[in-house]
Motif scaffolding. Structure first.
Motif, PDB file in Angstrom:
ATOM      1  N   TYR A  35       0.829  -1.206   0.000  1.00 29.38           N
ATOM      2  CA  TYR A  35       0.000   0.000   0.000  1.00 29.38           C
ATOM      3  C   TYR A  35       0.860   1.251   0.000  1.00 29.38           C
ATOM      4  O   TYR A  35       2.060   1.212   0.305  1.00 29.38           O
ATOM      5  CB  TYR A  35      -0.926   0.025   1.218  1.00 29.38           C
ATOM      6  CG  TYR A  35      -0.187   0.296   2.506  1.00 29.38           C
ATOM      7  CD1 TYR A  35      -0.067   1.594   2.982  1.00 29.38           C
ATOM      8  CD2 TYR A  35       0.420  -0.727   3.216  1.00 29.38           C
ATOM      9  CE1 TYR A  35       0.633   1.858   4.153  1.00 29.38           C
ATOM     10  CE2 TYR A  35       1.118  -0.472   4.373  1.00 29.38           C
ATOM     11  CZ  TYR A  35       1.229   0.813   4.840  1.00 29.38           C
ATOM     12  OH  TYR A  35       1.928   1.078   5.977  1.00 29.38           O
ATOM     13  N   ILE A  36       0.230   2.354  -0.350  1.00 28.57           N
ATOM     14  CA  ILE A  36       0.834   3.676  -0.205  1.00 28.57           C
ATOM     15  C   ILE A  36      -0.171   4.556   0.510  1.00 28.57           C
ATOM     16  O   ILE A  36      -1.369   4.270   0.531  1.00 28.57           O
ATOM     17  CB  ILE A  36       1.243   4.301  -1.556  1.00 28.57           C
ATOM     18  CG1 ILE A  36       0.039   4.424  -2.496  1.00 28.57           C
ATOM     19  CG2 ILE A  36       2.373   3.503  -2.197  1.00 28.57           C
ATOM     20  CD1 ILE A  36       0.305   5.207  -3.766  1.00 28.57           C
ATOM     21  N   THR A  37       0.324   5.642   1.107  1.00 25.35           N
ATOM     22  CA  THR A  37      -0.551   6.596   1.790  1.00 25.35           C
ATOM     23  C   THR A  37      -0.782   7.810   0.896  1.00 25.35           C
ATOM     24  O   THR A  37      -0.022   8.069  -0.033  1.00 25.35           O
ATOM     25  CB  THR A  37       0.076   7.073   3.116  1.00 25.35           C
ATOM     26  OG1 THR A  37       1.350   7.650   2.835  1.00 25.35           O
ATOM     27  CG2 THR A  37       0.233   5.939   4.095  1.00 25.35           C
ATOM     28  N   ASP A  38      -1.823   8.520   1.190  1.00 26.06           N
ATOM     29  CA  ASP A  38      -2.114   9.780   0.507  1.00 26.06           C
ATOM     30  C   ASP A  38      -2.058  10.872   1.566  1.00 26.06           C
ATOM     31  O   ASP A  38      -3.017  11.070   2.301  1.00 26.06           O
ATOM     32  CB  ASP A  38      -3.491   9.728  -0.153  1.00 26.06           C
ATOM     33  CG  ASP A  38      -3.803  10.970  -0.965  1.00 26.06           C
ATOM     34  OD1 ASP A  38      -3.114  12.002  -0.792  1.00 26.06           O
ATOM     35  OD2 ASP A  38      -4.741  10.923  -1.777  1.00 26.06           O
ATOM     36  N   THR A  39      -0.923  11.553   1.655  1.00 24.50           N
ATOM     37  CA  THR A  39      -0.760  12.566   2.690  1.00 24.50           C
ATOM     38  C   THR A  39      -1.681  13.760   2.460  1.00 24.50           C
ATOM     39  O   THR A  39      -1.950  14.512   3.386  1.00 24.50           O
ATOM     40  CB  THR A  39       0.699  13.051   2.768  1.00 24.50           C
ATOM     41  OG1 THR A  39       1.108  13.502   1.470  1.00 24.50           O
ATOM     42  CG2 THR A  39       1.618  11.935   3.225  1.00 24.50           C
ATOM     43  N   GLY A  40      -2.194  13.913   1.255  1.00 29.16           N
ATOM     44  CA  GLY A  40      -3.129  14.990   0.976  1.00 29.16           C
ATOM     45  C   GLY A  40      -4.540  14.700   1.438  1.00 29.16           C
ATOM     46  O   GLY A  40      -5.375  15.596   1.533  1.00 29.16           O
ATOM     47  N   ARG A  41      -4.823  13.442   1.720  1.00 29.07           N
ATOM     48  CA  ARG A  41      -6.153  13.041   2.170  1.00 29.07           C
ATOM     49  C   ARG A  41      -5.989  12.161   3.409  1.00 29.07           C
ATOM     50  O   ARG A  41      -5.601  11.004   3.301  1.00 29.07           O
ATOM     51  CB  ARG A  41      -6.889  12.271   1.070  1.00 29.07           C
ATOM     52  CG  ARG A  41      -7.120  13.127  -0.167  1.00 29.07           C
ATOM     53  CD  ARG A  41      -7.874  12.380  -1.231  1.00 29.07           C
ATOM     54  NE  ARG A  41      -9.201  12.038  -0.750  1.00 29.07           N
ATOM     55  CZ  ARG A  41      -9.920  11.033  -1.240  1.00 29.07           C
ATOM     56  NH1 ARG A  41      -9.449  10.291  -2.197  1.00 29.07           N
ATOM     57  NH2 ARG A  41     -11.115  10.786  -0.767  1.00 29.07           N
ATOM     58  N   ASN A  42      -6.278  12.717   4.570  1.00 26.13           N
ATOM     59  CA  ASN A  42      -6.110  11.969   5.818  1.00 26.13           C
ATOM     60  C   ASN A  42      -6.914  10.681   5.803  1.00 26.13           C
ATOM     61  O   ASN A  42      -8.089  10.672   5.429  1.00 26.13           O
ATOM     62  CB  ASN A  42      -6.542  12.826   7.013  1.00 26.13           C
ATOM     63  CG  ASN A  42      -5.552  13.914   7.307  1.00 26.13           C
ATOM     64  OD1 ASN A  42      -4.364  13.772   7.053  1.00 26.13           O
ATOM     65  ND2 ASN A  42      -6.038  15.009   7.840  1.00 26.13           N
ATOM     66  N   GLY A  43      -6.254   9.616   6.208  1.00 28.89           N
ATOM     67  CA  GLY A  43      -6.944   8.345   6.354  1.00 28.89           C
ATOM     68  C   GLY A  43      -7.134   7.561   5.080  1.00 28.89           C
ATOM     69  O   GLY A  43      -7.833   6.559   5.071  1.00 28.89           O
ATOM     70  N   VAL A  44      -6.499   7.975   3.978  1.00 31.06           N
ATOM     71  CA  VAL A  44      -6.660   7.263   2.712  1.00 31.06           C
ATOM     72  C   VAL A  44      -5.389   6.479   2.413  1.00 31.06           C
ATOM     73  O   VAL A  44      -4.291   7.020   2.415  1.00 31.06           O
ATOM     74  CB  VAL A  44      -6.970   8.232   1.552  1.00 31.06           C
ATOM     75  CG1 VAL A  44      -7.031   7.483   0.227  1.00 31.06           C
ATOM     76  CG2 VAL A  44      -8.280   8.968   1.805  1.00 31.06           C
ATOM     77  N   LEU A  45      -5.575   5.194   2.163  1.00 30.91           N
ATOM     78  CA  LEU A  45      -4.495   4.305   1.736  1.00 30.91           C
ATOM     79  C   LEU A  45      -4.885   3.737   0.378  1.00 30.91           C
ATOM     80  O   LEU A  45      -6.070   3.515   0.118  1.00 30.91           O
ATOM     81  CB  LEU A  45      -4.305   3.152   2.726  1.00 30.91           C
ATOM     82  CG  LEU A  45      -4.076   3.503   4.189  1.00 30.91           C
ATOM     83  CD1 LEU A  45      -4.013   2.227   5.025  1.00 30.91           C
ATOM     84  CD2 LEU A  45      -2.812   4.307   4.356  1.00 30.91           C
ATOM     85  N   TYR A  46      -3.895   3.465  -0.462  1.00 32.44           N
ATOM     86  CA  TYR A  46      -4.154   2.863  -1.768  1.00 32.44           C
ATOM     87  C   TYR A  46      -3.419   1.543  -1.862  1.00 32.44           C
ATOM     88  O   TYR A  46      -2.284   1.420  -1.396  1.00 32.44           O
ATOM     89  CB  TYR A  46      -3.648   3.773  -2.897  1.00 32.44           C
ATOM     90  CG  TYR A  46      -4.361   5.090  -2.977  1.00 32.44           C
ATOM     91  CD1 TYR A  46      -5.604   5.184  -3.604  1.00 32.44           C
ATOM     92  CD2 TYR A  46      -3.803   6.233  -2.440  1.00 32.44           C
ATOM     93  CE1 TYR A  46      -6.267   6.394  -3.664  1.00 32.44           C
ATOM     94  CE2 TYR A  46      -4.459   7.451  -2.506  1.00 32.44           C
ATOM     95  CZ  TYR A  46      -5.687   7.524  -3.120  1.00 32.44           C
ATOM     96  OH  TYR A  46      -6.342   8.720  -3.184  1.00 32.44           O
ATOM     97  N   PHE A  47      -4.055   0.560  -2.443  1.00 31.06           N
ATOM     98  CA  PHE A  47      -3.377  -0.679  -2.808  1.00 31.06           C
ATOM     99  C   PHE A  47      -3.850  -1.059  -4.195  1.00 31.06           C
ATOM    100  O   PHE A  47      -4.949  -0.721  -4.617  1.00 31.06           O
ATOM    101  CB  PHE A  47      -3.597  -1.799  -1.784  1.00 31.06           C
ATOM    102  CG  PHE A  47      -5.025  -2.205  -1.604  1.00 31.06           C
ATOM    103  CD1 PHE A  47      -5.563  -3.217  -2.370  1.00 31.06           C
ATOM    104  CD2 PHE A  47      -5.812  -1.587  -0.654  1.00 31.06           C
ATOM    105  CE1 PHE A  47      -6.893  -3.608  -2.202  1.00 31.06           C
ATOM    106  CE2 PHE A  47      -7.126  -1.957  -0.473  1.00 31.06           C
ATOM    107  CZ  PHE A  47      -7.671  -2.968  -1.255  1.00 31.06           C
ATOM    108  N   ALA A  48      -2.984  -1.728  -4.916  1.00 24.79           N
ATOM    109  CA  ALA A  48      -3.290  -2.114  -6.295  1.00 24.79           C
ATOM    110  C   ALA A  48      -3.684  -3.583  -6.326  1.00 24.79           C
ATOM    111  O   ALA A  48      -3.173  -4.396  -5.562  1.00 24.79           O
ATOM    112  CB  ALA A  48      -2.074  -1.885  -7.188  1.00 24.79           C
TER     113      ALA A  48
END
Length: 110
Positions: A35-48
């Motif tokens: 996963y990666i985090t989205d520092t621009g959107r609190n609490g959002v993680l992305y996984f492919a």
């Protein structure tokens, strides 16, 4: 509160995998995902994932998930059982540089 958020992102940035748990018809399932985090959107993680993967079908039927990060060293981790999952508007091409920077070997996987 800012110190808590900073610590949270330090822990999230220090790990690259999490155990993601789903449940359908009272049958739990857990898998390890990068996963990666989205520092621009609190609490959002992305996984492919592949669009036809079993977990995608599970998400469509039940978007409530639980997760815990898997620390690379030490014991500090982030976990939640009050999480939902949804398809992102971003493609892997949009996020690939962030995945490559965080996840060892990801360039070869893409």
């Amino acid at each position: 509160m800012e110190n808590v958020r900073q610590t949270l992102y330090e822990i999230l940035d220090g790990a690259s995998e999490l155990a993601l748990a789903t449940s359908l018809e009272n049958v739990p399932n857990v898998r390890i995902v990068s996963y990666i985090t989205d520092t621009g959107r609190n609490g959002v993680l992305y996984f492919a994932t592949e669009p036809l993967d079993r977990k995608v079908a599970e998400f469509l039927l039940n978007d409530k998930v639980a997760f815990t990060t898997i620390p690379k060293q030490g014991e500090a981790h982030v976990r939640s059982n009050k999480t939902t999952v949804k398809k992102s508007a971003y493609t892997i091409d949009d996020l690939k540089e962030a995945f490559i920077a965080k996840v060892e070997g990801y360039a070869e996987m893409i």
